[in-house]
Write a protein that holds these residues in place. Structure first.
Motif, mmCIF file in Angstrom:
data_model
loop_
_atom_site.group_PDB
_atom_site.id
_atom_site.type_symbol
_atom_site.label_atom_id
_atom_site.label_comp_id
_atom_site.label_asym_id
_atom_site.label_seq_id
_atom_site.Cartn_x
_atom_site.Cartn_y
_atom_site.Cartn_z
ATOM 1 N N VAL A 1 40.415 -60.072 101.546
ATOM 2 C CA VAL A 1 41.080 -61.335 101.878
ATOM 3 C C VAL A 1 40.996 -61.602 103.374
ATOM 4 C CG1 VAL A 1 43.308 -62.519 101.933
ATOM 5 C CG2 VAL A 1 42.598 -61.313 99.872
ATOM 6 N N LEU A 2 41.200 -60.566 104.185
ATOM 7 C CA LEU A 2 41.100 -60.733 105.638
ATOM 8 C C LEU A 2 39.689 -61.135 106.054
ATOM 9 C CD1 LEU A 2 43.250 -57.730 106.949
ATOM 10 C CD2 LEU A 2 43.758 -60.169 107.213
ATOM 11 N N MET A 3 38.668 -60.540 105.429
ATOM 12 C CA MET A 3 37.294 -60.899 105.754
ATOM 13 C C MET A 3 36.985 -62.339 105.348
ATOM 14 S SD MET A 3 35.828 -58.412 107.351
ATOM 15 C CE MET A 3 37.424 -58.296 108.177
ATOM 16 N N LEU A 4 37.515 -62.764 104.192
ATOM 17 C CA LEU A 4 37.318 -64.150 103.764
ATOM 18 C C LEU A 4 37.979 -65.126 104.732
ATOM 19 C CD1 LEU A 4 36.357 -66.178 101.630
ATOM 20 C CD2 LEU A 4 38.509 -65.782 100.405
ATOM 21 N N GLU A 5 39.201 -64.824 105.136
ATOM 22 C CA GLU A 5 39.897 -65.691 106.087
ATOM 23 C C GLU A 5 39.181 -65.724 107.437
ATOM 24 O OE1 GLU A 5 44.392 -64.922 104.325
ATOM 25 O OE2 GLU A 5 43.747 -63.979 106.196
ATOM 26 N N ALA A 6 38.679 -64.564 107.878
ATOM 27 C CA ALA A 6 37.961 -64.521 109.152
ATOM 28 C C ALA A 6 36.668 -65.330 109.078
ATOM 29 C CB ALA A 6 37.663 -63.067 109.526
ATOM 30 N N GLY A 7 35.972 -65.262 107.939
ATOM 31 C CA GLY A 7 34.735 -66.021 107.793
ATOM 32 C C GLY A 7 34.970 -67.520 107.792
ATOM 33 N N VAL A 8 35.983 -67.964 107.050
ATOM 34 C CA VAL A 8 36.287 -69.400 107.004
ATOM 35 C C VAL A 8 36.751 -69.898 108.379
ATOM 36 C CG1 VAL A 8 37.793 -71.134 105.977
ATOM 37 C CG2 VAL A 8 36.808 -69.355 104.542
ATOM 38 N N THR A 9 37.581 -69.109 109.051
ATOM 39 C CA THR A 9 38.073 -69.514 110.375
ATOM 40 C C THR A 9 36.941 -69.595 111.382
ATOM 41 O OG1 THR A 9 40.190 -68.436 109.893
ATOM 42 C CG2 THR A 9 39.710 -68.954 112.189
ATOM 43 N N VAL B 1 48.347 -63.721 108.973
ATOM 44 C CA VAL B 1 47.329 -62.699 109.276
ATOM 45 C C VAL B 1 47.980 -61.424 109.799
ATOM 46 C CG1 VAL B 1 45.351 -62.172 110.738
ATOM 47 C CG2 VAL B 1 45.523 -64.404 109.646
ATOM 48 N N SER B 2 49.012 -61.564 110.642
ATOM 49 C CA SER B 2 49.709 -60.384 111.173
ATOM 50 C C SER B 2 50.403 -59.614 110.050
ATOM 51 C CB SER B 2 50.732 -60.812 112.226
ATOM 52 O OG SER B 2 50.116 -61.498 113.294
ATOM 53 N N ILE B 3 50.997 -60.324 109.107
ATOM 54 C CA ILE B 3 51.655 -59.657 107.978
ATOM 55 C C ILE B 3 50.631 -58.919 107.114
ATOM 56 C CG2 ILE B 3 52.913 -60.090 105.828
ATOM 57 C CD1 ILE B 3 54.411 -62.300 107.275
ATOM 58 N N GLN B 4 49.483 -59.530 106.906
ATOM 59 C CA GLN B 4 48.434 -58.853 106.146
ATOM 60 C C GLN B 4 47.932 -57.614 106.869
ATOM 61 O OE1 GLN B 4 45.616 -62.032 105.635
ATOM 62 N NE2 GLN B 4 46.611 -62.813 103.787
ATOM 63 N N GLY B 5 47.775 -57.718 108.200
ATOM 64 C CA GLY B 5 47.373 -56.543 108.963
ATOM 65 C C GLY B 5 48.417 -55.443 108.917
ATOM 66 N N LEU B 6 49.705 -55.821 108.980
ATOM 67 C CA LEU B 6 50.779 -54.831 108.897
ATOM 68 C C LEU B 6 50.819 -54.175 107.528
ATOM 69 C CD1 LEU B 6 53.226 -53.471 110.213
ATOM 70 C CD2 LEU B 6 54.627 -55.417 109.455
ATOM 71 N N SER B 7 50.568 -54.944 106.484
ATOM 72 C CA SER B 7 50.541 -54.361 105.139
ATOM 73 C C SER B 7 49.383 -53.374 105.004
ATOM 74 C CB SER B 7 50.416 -55.470 104.092
ATOM 75 O OG SER B 7 49.189 -56.153 104.214
ATOM 76 N N LEU B 8 48.232 -53.721 105.567
ATOM 77 C CA LEU B 8 47.087 -52.801 105.523
ATOM 78 C C LEU B 8 47.376 -51.530 106.308
ATOM 79 C CD1 LEU B 8 44.156 -52.403 104.598
ATOM 80 C CD2 LEU B 8 43.418 -53.548 106.687
ATOM 81 N N LEU B 9 47.991 -51.662 107.485
ATOM 82 C CA LEU B 9 48.335 -50.491 108.293
ATOM 83 C C LEU B 9 49.380 -49.627 107.590
ATOM 84 C CD1 LEU B 9 48.055 -48.967 110.982
ATOM 85 C CD2 LEU B 9 49.828 -50.464 111.913
ATOM 86 N N SER B 10 50.347 -50.238 106.933
ATOM 87 C CA SER B 10 51.368 -49.474 106.203
ATOM 88 C C SER B 10 50.750 -48.714 105.036
ATOM 89 C CB SER B 10 52.462 -50.425 105.698
ATOM 90 O OG SER B 10 53.083 -51.096 106.766
ATOM 91 N N ALA B 11 49.825 -49.354 104.333
ATOM 92 C CA ALA B 11 49.164 -48.676 103.220
ATOM 93 C C ALA B 11 48.330 -47.494 103.709
ATOM 94 C CB ALA B 11 48.288 -49.666 102.458
ATOM 95 N N ILE B 12 47.646 -47.656 104.844
ATOM 96 C CA ILE B 12 46.859 -46.552 105.401
ATOM 97 C C ILE B 12 47.782 -45.399 105.814
ATOM 98 C CG2 ILE B 12 45.373 -45.880 107.317
ATOM 99 C CD1 ILE B 12 44.183 -48.692 107.251
#
Length: 214
Positions: free
Chosen positions: A94-102, A145-156
């Motif tokens: 999802v992050l890659m898709l958002e980065a590509g569209v942006t 985007v920050s919330i998605q990054g935080l969720s990814l960091l929490s999962a890692i």
């Protein structure tokens, strides 16, 4: 303690993403209702009009985010490695898709040509809304985007801690439990042996001596 904190953070950010996904679904439902009033039919299969890809995109994104957040809640609750890997993969895509569209929108001046024509006109309305409220929309986008990054960091981080470990020996007891065991009332010790009986001859001799002396 650290594991519980990370699990709580992961559940919290997933709840925020779930609300965002539900907002996308509600917006798509509102656009579907407008389409039905104008065209007299639902914008799905069997329609004689061009497919309203803008409505389908918002509906698909909302459902996808809700499914991802469900996976994240299961992964946060169970700390299962497979669920965590799936969740991290979904969030990363999802992050890659958002980065590509942006990147396409900001770097390509003719980015509108990359998208098909929107028969509903909602894309033009959406662009006008973003342009008129660019500051608010920018902060909303950065927050998501920050919330998605935080969720990814929490999962890692949760995956790095490994699975739950259970107590298998006496050394893993909690201090409170060990204190209770130490203060427990122990039964008095006793000795098992042969009974000891007095000598009858000794008792008679003591009585005879007492009578003689008397």
């Amino acid at each position: 303690m650290l594991r519980s904190c990370i699990q709580s953070i992961l559940k919290l950010v997933n709840s925020v993403l779930a609300m965002f996904g539900m907002a996308l679904i509600l917006y798509a439902v509102w656009m579907i209702s407008i389409w039905q009033k104008q065209m007299g039919e639902l914008p799905f299969w069997g329609s004689d009009h061009p497919a309203p890809w803008f409505i389908d995109t918002f509906l698909g994104l909302g459902i996808t985010l809700c499914v991802i957040t469900c996976t994240g809640h299961i992964a946060a609750e169970t700390a299962n490695g497979c669920c965590l890997y799936m969740y991290m993969l979904f969030v990363f895509l999802v992050l890659m898709l958002e980065a590509g569209v942006t990147a396409d929108v900001f770097l390509n001046r003719n980015w509108e040509e990359d998208f098909p024509d929107d028969p509903t006109g909602n894309l033009a309305q959406f662009k006008d809304f973003i342009r008129s409220n660019f500051g608010i929309c920018k902060w909303i986008g950065l927050t998501i985007v920050s919330i998605q990054g935080l969720s990814l960091l929490s999962a890692i981080s949760l995956k790095a801690l490994g699975p739950h470990r259970y107590c298998d020996n006496d050394d893993d007891y909690a201090p409170e439990r060990a204190l209770l065991l130490r203060n427990a009332v122990q039964p008095p010790p006793y000795v098992v042996g042969d009974p000891i009986y007095g000598s009858k001859n000794g008792a008679w001799s003591i009585r005879i001596n007492d009578k003689t002396n008397g």
